[in-house]
Design a protein around this motif. Structure first.
Motif, PDB file in Angstrom:
ATOM      1  N   GLN A  33     -29.690  43.226  23.133  1.00 52.41           N
ATOM      2  CA  GLN A  33     -29.816  43.836  24.456  1.00 52.41           C
ATOM      3  C   GLN A  33     -31.033  43.283  25.190  1.00 52.41           C
ATOM      4  OE1 GLN A  33     -29.899  47.993  23.469  1.00 52.41           O
ATOM      5  NE2 GLN A  33     -27.670  48.209  23.573  1.00 52.41           N
ATOM      6  N   ALA A  34     -32.151  43.136  24.494  1.00 45.76           N
ATOM      7  CA  ALA A  34     -33.360  42.588  25.118  1.00 45.76           C
ATOM      8  C   ALA A  34     -33.135  41.142  25.534  1.00 45.76           C
ATOM      9  CB  ALA A  34     -34.533  42.685  24.148  1.00 45.76           C
ATOM     10  N   ARG A  37     -31.015  41.112  28.691  1.00 48.73           N
ATOM     11  CA  ARG A  37     -31.816  41.469  29.870  1.00 48.73           C
ATOM     12  C   ARG A  37     -32.704  40.309  30.295  1.00 48.73           C
ATOM     13  NH1 ARG A  37     -32.448  46.493  27.223  1.00 48.73           N
ATOM     14  NH2 ARG A  37     -34.452  45.790  26.437  1.00 48.73           N
ATOM     15  N   ALA A  38     -33.330  39.648  29.337  1.00 49.70           N
ATOM     16  CA  ALA A  38     -34.207  38.522  29.658  1.00 49.70           C
ATOM     17  C   ALA A  38     -33.406  37.369  30.261  1.00 49.70           C
ATOM     18  CB  ALA A  38     -34.940  38.054  28.406  1.00 49.70           C
ATOM     19  N   GLU A  40     -30.576  37.624  31.923  1.00 48.39           N
ATOM     20  CA  GLU A  40     -30.155  38.024  33.263  1.00 48.39           C
ATOM     21  C   GLU A  40     -31.301  37.885  34.257  1.00 48.39           C
ATOM     22  OE1 GLU A  40     -28.404  41.965  35.505  1.00 48.39           O
ATOM     23  OE2 GLU A  40     -28.038  41.697  33.358  1.00 48.39           O
ATOM     24  N   GLU A  41     -32.511  38.289  33.854  1.00 49.13           N
ATOM     25  CA  GLU A  41     -33.671  38.137  34.739  1.00 49.13           C
ATOM     26  C   GLU A  41     -33.958  36.663  35.015  1.00 49.13           C
ATOM     27  OE1 GLU A  41     -36.933  40.194  32.987  1.00 49.13           O
ATOM     28  OE2 GLU A  41     -35.980  42.168  33.183  1.00 49.13           O
TER      29      GLU A  41
END
Length: 57
Positions: A33-34, A37-38, A40-41
């Motif tokens: 998940q992390a 997110r990274a 996607e950012e």
């Protein structure tokens, strides 16, 4: 009573294994998940604002 003495070590080892695997899978899930997110950012940062003007084509 003899049955408990015979089965207890196997049950305890099984429970320890189950808790260890559960903790590994939870850690892997949160790591994925992390990472998502990274990623996607990073994709949003690299995309940036759309260029304007005649040179943009």
């Amino acid at each position: 009573m003899e049955y408990i003495a015979v089965l207890a070590p196997s049950v305890v080892v099984g429970l320890i294994f189950w808790f260890a695997m559960k903790s590994i899978f939870n850690a892997d899930k949160s790591e994925r998940q992390a990472e998502a997110r990274a990623q996607e950012e990073a994709n949003l940062r690299n995309q940036g604002p759309a260029p304007e003007g005649p040179a943009a084509k």
